[in-house]
Design a protein around this motif. Structure first.
Motif, PDB file in Angstrom:
ATOM      1  N   THR A 145     -36.527  16.446  17.862  1.00  0.00           N
ATOM      2  CA  THR A 145     -37.771  15.677  17.952  1.00  0.00           C
ATOM      3  C   THR A 145     -38.940  16.570  18.322  1.00  0.00           C
ATOM      4  O   THR A 145     -40.043  16.440  17.770  1.00  0.00           O
ATOM      5  CB  THR A 145     -37.614  14.549  18.990  1.00  0.00           C
ATOM      6  N   LEU A 146     -38.719  17.486  19.245  1.00  0.00           N
ATOM      7  CA  LEU A 146     -39.775  18.405  19.647  1.00  0.00           C
ATOM      8  C   LEU A 146     -40.204  19.275  18.467  1.00  0.00           C
ATOM      9  O   LEU A 146     -41.407  19.462  18.232  1.00  0.00           O
ATOM     10  CB  LEU A 146     -39.289  19.278  20.802  1.00  0.00           C
ATOM     11  N   ALA A 147     -39.246  19.793  17.724  1.00  0.00           N
ATOM     12  CA  ALA A 147     -39.578  20.622  16.565  1.00  0.00           C
ATOM     13  C   ALA A 147     -40.340  19.837  15.518  1.00  0.00           C
ATOM     14  O   ALA A 147     -41.245  20.364  14.861  1.00  0.00           O
ATOM     15  CB  ALA A 147     -38.293  21.201  15.964  1.00  0.00           C
ATOM     16  N   GLN A 148     -39.998  18.568  15.352  1.00  0.00           N
ATOM     17  CA  GLN A 148     -40.628  17.738  14.329  1.00  0.00           C
ATOM     18  C   GLN A 148     -42.001  17.209  14.731  1.00  0.00           C
ATOM     19  O   GLN A 148     -42.876  17.053  13.884  1.00  0.00           O
ATOM     20  CB  GLN A 148     -39.712  16.544  14.028  1.00  0.00           C
ATOM     21  N   THR A 149     -42.178  16.910  16.012  1.00  0.00           N
ATOM     22  CA  THR A 149     -43.371  16.157  16.424  1.00  0.00           C
ATOM     23  C   THR A 149     -44.219  16.817  17.505  1.00  0.00           C
ATOM     24  O   THR A 149     -45.333  16.369  17.750  1.00  0.00           O
ATOM     25  CB  THR A 149     -42.963  14.767  16.952  1.00  0.00           C
ATOM     26  N   ARG A 150     -43.704  17.824  18.184  1.00  0.00           N
ATOM     27  CA  ARG A 150     -44.367  18.439  19.343  1.00  0.00           C
ATOM     28  C   ARG A 150     -44.598  17.399  20.450  1.00  0.00           C
ATOM     29  O   ARG A 150     -45.621  17.409  21.140  1.00  0.00           O
ATOM     30  CB  ARG A 150     -45.688  19.106  18.951  1.00  0.00           C
ATOM     31  N   SER A 151     -43.634  16.528  20.643  1.00  0.00           N
ATOM     32  CA  SER A 151     -43.765  15.434  21.609  1.00  0.00           C
ATOM     33  C   SER A 151     -43.662  15.913  23.053  1.00  0.00           C
ATOM     34  O   SER A 151     -42.656  16.518  23.431  1.00  0.00           O
ATOM     35  CB  SER A 151     -42.665  14.398  21.352  1.00  0.00           C
ATOM     36  N   PRO A 152     -44.660  15.624  23.891  1.00  0.00           N
ATOM     37  CA  PRO A 152     -44.554  15.945  25.318  1.00  0.00           C
ATOM     38  C   PRO A 152     -43.389  15.216  25.983  1.00  0.00           C
ATOM     39  O   PRO A 152     -42.775  15.739  26.913  1.00  0.00           O
ATOM     40  CB  PRO A 152     -45.896  15.486  25.900  1.00  0.00           C
ATOM     41  N   LEU A 153     -43.091  14.009  25.520  1.00  0.00           N
ATOM     42  CA  LEU A 153     -41.977  13.263  26.096  1.00  0.00           C
ATOM     43  C   LEU A 153     -40.663  13.981  25.847  1.00  0.00           C
ATOM     44  O   LEU A 153     -39.792  14.023  26.722  1.00  0.00           O
ATOM     45  CB  LEU A 153     -41.921  11.846  25.524  1.00  0.00           C
ATOM     46  N   ALA A 154     -40.492  14.569  24.663  1.00  0.00           N
ATOM     47  CA  ALA A 154     -39.266  15.306  24.365  1.00  0.00           C
ATOM     48  C   ALA A 154     -39.102  16.479  25.336  1.00  0.00           C
ATOM     49  O   ALA A 154     -37.994  16.743  25.816  1.00  0.00           O
ATOM     50  CB  ALA A 154     -39.276  15.801  22.919  1.00  0.00           C
ATOM     51  N   VAL A 155     -40.193  17.170  25.622  1.00  0.00           N
ATOM     52  CA  VAL A 155     -40.140  18.284  26.578  1.00  0.00           C
ATOM     53  C   VAL A 155     -39.689  17.782  27.947  1.00  0.00           C
ATOM     54  O   VAL A 155     -38.843  18.392  28.617  1.00  0.00           O
ATOM     55  CB  VAL A 155     -41.516  18.966  26.701  1.00  0.00           C
ATOM     56  N   THR A 156     -40.255  16.654  28.372  1.00  0.00           N
ATOM     57  CA  THR A 156     -39.940  16.101  29.687  1.00  0.00           C
ATOM     58  C   THR A 156     -38.479  15.665  29.758  1.00  0.00           C
ATOM     59  O   THR A 156     -37.800  15.906  30.765  1.00  0.00           O
ATOM     60  CB  THR A 156     -40.863  14.901  29.979  1.00  0.00           C
ATOM     61  N   ILE A 157     -37.981  15.036  28.705  1.00  0.00           N
ATOM     62  CA  ILE A 157     -36.584  14.611  28.681  1.00  0.00           C
ATOM     63  C   ILE A 157     -35.656  15.818  28.712  1.00  0.00           C
ATOM     64  O   ILE A 157     -34.636  15.819  29.420  1.00  0.00           O
ATOM     65  CB  ILE A 157     -36.313  13.738  27.441  1.00  0.00           C
ATOM     66  N   LEU A 158     -35.995  16.858  27.963  1.00  0.00           N
ATOM     67  CA  LEU A 158     -35.181  18.071  27.970  1.00  0.00           C
ATOM     68  C   LEU A 158     -35.135  18.690  29.364  1.00  0.00           C
ATOM     69  O   LEU A 158     -34.067  19.096  29.841  1.00  0.00           O
ATOM     70  CB  LEU A 158     -35.735  19.077  26.959  1.00  0.00           C
ATOM     71  N   ALA A 159     -36.285  18.747  30.018  1.00  0.00           N
ATOM     72  CA  ALA A 159     -36.331  19.336  31.361  1.00  0.00           C
ATOM     73  C   ALA A 159     -35.543  18.503  32.366  1.00  0.00           C
ATOM     74  O   ALA A 159     -34.771  19.048  33.174  1.00  0.00           O
ATOM     75  CB  ALA A 159     -37.782  19.474  31.816  1.00  0.00           C
ATOM     76  N   ALA A 160     -35.707  17.185  32.321  1.00  0.00           N
ATOM     77  CA  ALA A 160     -34.980  16.318  33.253  1.00  0.00           C
ATOM     78  C   ALA A 160     -33.481  16.375  32.990  1.00  0.00           C
ATOM     79  O   ALA A 160     -32.677  16.370  33.929  1.00  0.00           O
ATOM     80  CB  ALA A 160     -35.491  14.880  33.131  1.00  0.00           C
ATOM     81  N   SER A 161     -33.093  16.449  31.726  1.00  0.00           N
ATOM     82  CA  SER A 161     -31.677  16.533  31.382  1.00  0.00           C
ATOM     83  C   SER A 161     -31.077  17.845  31.871  1.00  0.00           C
ATOM     84  O   SER A 161     -29.938  17.879  32.348  1.00  0.00           O
ATOM     85  CB  SER A 161     -31.487  16.408  29.865  1.00  0.00           C
ATOM     86  N   ALA A 162     -31.847  18.927  31.749  1.00  0.00           N
ATOM     87  CA  ALA A 162     -31.373  20.223  32.230  1.00  0.00           C
ATOM     88  C   ALA A 162     -31.169  20.194  33.744  1.00  0.00           C
ATOM     89  O   ALA A 162     -30.185  20.746  34.268  1.00  0.00           O
ATOM     90  CB  ALA A 162     -32.357  21.322  31.843  1.00  0.00           C
ATOM     91  N   MET A 163     -32.078  19.532  34.449  1.00  0.00           N
ATOM     92  CA  MET A 163     -31.924  19.408  35.903  1.00  0.00           C
ATOM     93  C   MET A 163     -30.670  18.615  36.242  1.00  0.00           C
ATOM     94  O   MET A 163     -29.910  18.976  37.148  1.00  0.00           O
ATOM     95  CB  MET A 163     -33.162  18.747  36.509  1.00  0.00           C
ATOM     96  N   TYR A 164     -30.445  17.537  35.490  1.00  0.00           N
ATOM     97  CA  TYR A 164     -29.235  16.745  35.722  1.00  0.00           C
ATOM     98  C   TYR A 164     -27.979  17.589  35.478  1.00  0.00           C
ATOM     99  O   TYR A 164     -27.027  17.536  36.269  1.00  0.00           O
ATOM    100  CB  TYR A 164     -29.217  15.530  34.800  1.00  0.00           C
ATOM    101  N   ALA A 165     -27.985  18.373  34.416  1.00  0.00           N
ATOM    102  CA  ALA A 165     -26.824  19.204  34.094  1.00  0.00           C
ATOM    103  C   ALA A 165     -26.545  20.211  35.210  1.00  0.00           C
ATOM    104  O   ALA A 165     -25.388  20.436  35.582  1.00  0.00           O
ATOM    105  CB  ALA A 165     -27.050  19.924  32.765  1.00  0.00           C
ATOM    106  N   LEU A 166     -27.602  20.806  35.750  1.00  0.00           N
ATOM    107  CA  LEU A 166     -27.421  21.765  36.840  1.00  0.00           C
ATOM    108  C   LEU A 166     -26.878  21.084  38.091  1.00  0.00           C
ATOM    109  O   LEU A 166     -25.979  21.601  38.760  1.00  0.00           O
ATOM    110  CB  LEU A 166     -28.749  22.460  37.148  1.00  0.00           C
TER     111      LEU A 166
END
Length: 217
Positions: A145-166
């Motif tokens: 989605t980020l590659a297709q749309t440059r969505s700020p929400l996609a960035v935020t979800i990726l960051a929050a998901s990475a925090m959850y994974a850690l």
């Protein structure tokens, strides 16, 4: 509960609280909508809209304000088994979801149209790309989605998901690989936002993927 300075704007506070809730539990769909609502009032979304308009096919569907009626899952289950409609209905049934499970917002401008269109078709994007709904699959789709749309929400979800994974000590390699795959797929594929999926539910999934230049997971 996070304590923030009183001068923090309410929309930023809403986005931050949504981020924290999602980082604690990525199954909290309402947290995603809170992040989206909060980020909507930031300058980041102006760049998102400008990028959408830079793609002629996407700009056209935005201008048209194309929407389709809510899908009838029972009817779609009668589509050929290899079709997009059948795969979509079967996946929604397995997940126990209704097609309109997402939070609705009024269509007032280009942002609200794109947001609602992406919510309406999120599970179609899962099916076309082949990304599952587990953590790795969601990360892959958000990178797409980020590659297709440059969505700020996609960035935020990726960051929050990475925090959850850690925090949960989840293995990182499969998650990073999924994100890399999603990004490459999104860069190569034709714009998903420009598609009127609902007008061709009976089209084979394999044909959709070939036409959109998608090598599914």
């Amino acid at each position: 509960m996070l304590d923030l300075p009183p001068e923090v704007p309410p929309h930023i506070l809403k986005a931050v609280r949504g981020f924290i809730a999602f980082a604690n539990n990525p199954n909290q769909t309402e947290a995603v909508f809170d992040m989206a609502d909060g980020l909507r009032q930031t300058d980041l979304y102006q760049q998102f809209i400008e990028y959408a308009h830079s793609q002629p096919a996407v700009a056209q569907i935005i201008q048209e304000r194309y929407f389709a009626p809510i899908a009838d899952l029972e009817r779609l289950l009668n589509c050929p088994q290899g079709s997009l409609g059948y795969h979509y209905a079967a996946q929604m049934k397995r997940a126990g979801l209704q097609p309109d499970f997402y939070r609705n917002i009024a269509i007032e401008d280009d942002y609200s149209y794109i947001a609602m269109r992406m919510r309406q078709t999120h599970d179609v994007w899962h099916i076309i790309t082949g990304f599952g709904t587990d953590l790795a699959g969601e990360l892959g789709l958000q990178a797409f989605t980020l590659a297709q749309t440059r969505s700020p929400l996609a960035v935020t979800i990726l960051a929050a998901s990475a925090m959850y994974a850690l925090k949960s000590s989840s293995p990182l390699n499969p998650l990073i690989e999924s994100m890399q795959q999603g990004w490459r797929m999104g860069e190569n594929a034709h714009p998903f936002l420009a598609q009127k999926w609902e007008e061709d539910w009976e089209k084979p999934l394999s044909e959709w993927r070939a036409d959109l230049k998608v090598e599914a997971v």
